[in-house]
Design a protein around this motif. Structure first.
Motif, short mmCIF file in Angstrom:
data_model
loop_
_atom_site.label_atom_id
_atom_site.label_comp_id
_atom_site.label_asym_id
_atom_site.label_seq_id
_atom_site.Cartn_x
_atom_site.Cartn_y
_atom_site.Cartn_z
N ARG A 144 31.92 -32.49 28.30
CA ARG A 144 30.58 -31.90 28.25
C ARG A 144 30.61 -30.38 28.16
NH1 ARG A 144 26.25 -34.47 28.50
NH2 ARG A 144 26.04 -36.60 29.14
N TRP A 145 31.69 -29.76 28.69
CA TRP A 145 31.81 -28.31 28.62
C TRP A 145 31.98 -27.84 27.17
CZ3 TRP A 145 30.78 -24.99 32.44
CH2 TRP A 145 30.72 -25.49 33.73
N GLY A 146 32.33 -28.74 26.27
CA GLY A 146 32.49 -28.38 24.86
C GLY A 146 31.20 -27.88 24.23
N ALA A 147 30.07 -28.29 24.78
CA ALA A 147 28.79 -27.84 24.24
C ALA A 147 28.49 -26.38 24.60
CB ALA A 147 27.66 -28.74 24.75
N LEU A 148 29.10 -25.87 25.67
CA LEU A 148 28.79 -24.50 26.13
C LEU A 148 29.08 -23.42 25.08
CD1 LEU A 148 27.85 -22.52 28.31
CD2 LEU A 148 30.18 -22.59 29.24
N PRO A 149 30.29 -23.34 24.52
CA PRO A 149 30.51 -22.28 23.52
C PRO A 149 29.67 -22.49 22.27
CG PRO A 149 32.45 -23.70 23.70
CD PRO A 149 31.52 -24.09 24.80
N LEU A 150 29.40 -23.73 21.91
CA LEU A 150 28.55 -24.00 20.75
C LEU A 150 27.14 -23.50 21.02
CD1 LEU A 150 29.70 -27.65 19.98
CD2 LEU A 150 30.55 -25.53 18.97
N ARG A 151 26.63 -23.79 22.20
CA ARG A 151 25.27 -23.39 22.58
C ARG A 151 25.14 -21.87 22.58
NH1 ARG A 151 23.21 -22.12 27.56
NH2 ARG A 151 24.90 -23.04 28.75
N ILE A 152 26.15 -21.18 23.08
CA ILE A 152 26.09 -19.72 23.15
C ILE A 152 26.09 -19.10 21.76
CG2 ILE A 152 27.36 -17.66 23.87
CD1 ILE A 152 28.15 -19.29 26.40
N ILE A 153 26.98 -19.55 20.88
CA ILE A 153 27.05 -18.93 19.55
C ILE A 153 25.83 -19.30 18.70
CG2 ILE A 153 28.48 -20.69 18.40
CD1 ILE A 153 28.67 -16.87 17.93
N VAL A 154 25.37 -20.54 18.77
CA VAL A 154 24.18 -20.92 18.00
C VAL A 154 22.96 -20.20 18.55
CG1 VAL A 154 22.62 -22.83 17.42
CG2 VAL A 154 25.09 -23.14 17.23
N TYR B 198 22.77 -17.37 20.31
CA TYR B 198 22.81 -15.93 20.01
C TYR B 198 22.60 -15.67 18.52
CZ TYR B 198 24.01 -11.10 19.62
OH TYR B 198 23.96 -9.76 19.32
N GLY B 199 23.22 -16.49 17.68
CA GLY B 199 23.07 -16.31 16.23
C GLY B 199 21.62 -16.43 15.78
N PHE B 200 20.94 -17.47 16.25
CA PHE B 200 19.53 -17.64 15.88
C PHE B 200 18.69 -16.50 16.43
CE2 PHE B 200 20.50 -21.70 14.18
CZ PHE B 200 19.39 -22.11 13.45
N PHE B 201 18.91 -16.16 17.72
CA PHE B 201 18.15 -15.07 18.34
C PHE B 201 18.35 -13.76 17.57
CE2 PHE B 201 18.43 -11.39 21.22
CZ PHE B 201 17.10 -11.29 21.58
N ALA B 202 19.59 -13.44 17.22
CA ALA B 202 19.89 -12.19 16.51
C ALA B 202 19.19 -12.15 15.15
CB ALA B 202 21.39 -12.02 16.35
N GLY C 199 16.31 -19.43 19.64
CA GLY C 199 17.60 -18.86 20.02
C GLY C 199 17.69 -18.58 21.50
N LEU C 200 16.62 -18.02 22.08
CA LEU C 200 16.60 -17.75 23.52
C LEU C 200 16.66 -19.05 24.32
CD1 LEU C 200 13.98 -14.86 23.82
CD2 LEU C 200 16.46 -14.73 24.21
N LEU C 201 15.87 -20.04 23.89
CA LEU C 201 15.90 -21.34 24.59
C LEU C 201 17.27 -22.00 24.47
CD1 LEU C 201 12.37 -22.65 23.59
CD2 LEU C 201 13.15 -22.08 25.91
#
Length: 167
Positions: free
Chosen positions: A25-35, A37-41, A81-83
């Motif tokens: 389940r921790w595999g979703a964490l780096p994906l969630r952060i990059i997606v 942040y990317g969308f937010f940016a 992105g923030l959500l």
């Protein structure tokens, strides 16, 4: 005592086994952060440059209802992105984010092929790049699909809510 340490070490190794569902389940964490942040940016950049400029671009691309489409994309990117960064409502966020990516692929990136980074030349002022293809969009789509399949990571809002519900 030696036997106890050995059992403890095996237990710790088992916890960090990629086949262990709790560890996976921790595999979703780096994906969630990059997606996230990317969308937010991308959304923030559109807001900072002036949303009407993005509306004009969407209109020039021939997208129907350009004002609605542009503002929808900005909101999906910025707020979504923030959500996503918080890990809140990832299942619901997936559909509008996928829609934004598919529209970007069809209206902008597809004519430029696959590769996102096209080094055209290097000048005294630095490298010059050509227009990006669909590669980055496909990577975002793959990350969203993986998060959807993996489920919420333990430190996301969704993961914390799930633990509190006991599921």
């Amino acid at each position: 005592m030696a036997g106890t340490a050995s059992v403890r070490q095996r237990s710790m190794l088992a916890a960090f086994n990629p086949r262990n569902p709790e560890f996976a389940r921790w595999g979703a964490l780096p994906l969630r952060i990059i997606v996230g942040y990317g969308f937010f940016a991308h959304g923030l950049a559109k807001l900072e440059k002036g949303p009407e400029k993005f509306v004009a671009i969407v209109d020039a691309l021939g997208v129907p209802f350009p004002h609605v489409a542009a503002w929808s994309a900005i909101m999906v990117e910025f707020a979504g992105g923030l959500l996503m960064l918080a890990g809140a409502g990832i299942t619901l966020l997936s559909l509008p984010m996928i829609a934004v990516l598919l529209v970007a692929i069809v209206t902008v990136h597809l004519p430029f092929g696959f590769t996102s980074v096209k080094l055209m030349e290097v000048t005294a002022s630095g490298p010059k790049f050509g227009p990006p293809g669909i590669e980055a969009d496909l990577l975002y789509l793959a990350c969203i699909a993986a998060m959807f399949l993996i489920g919420p990571d333990p430190v996301s809002v969704d993961g914390i809510r799930a633990r509190r519900r006991g599921s």
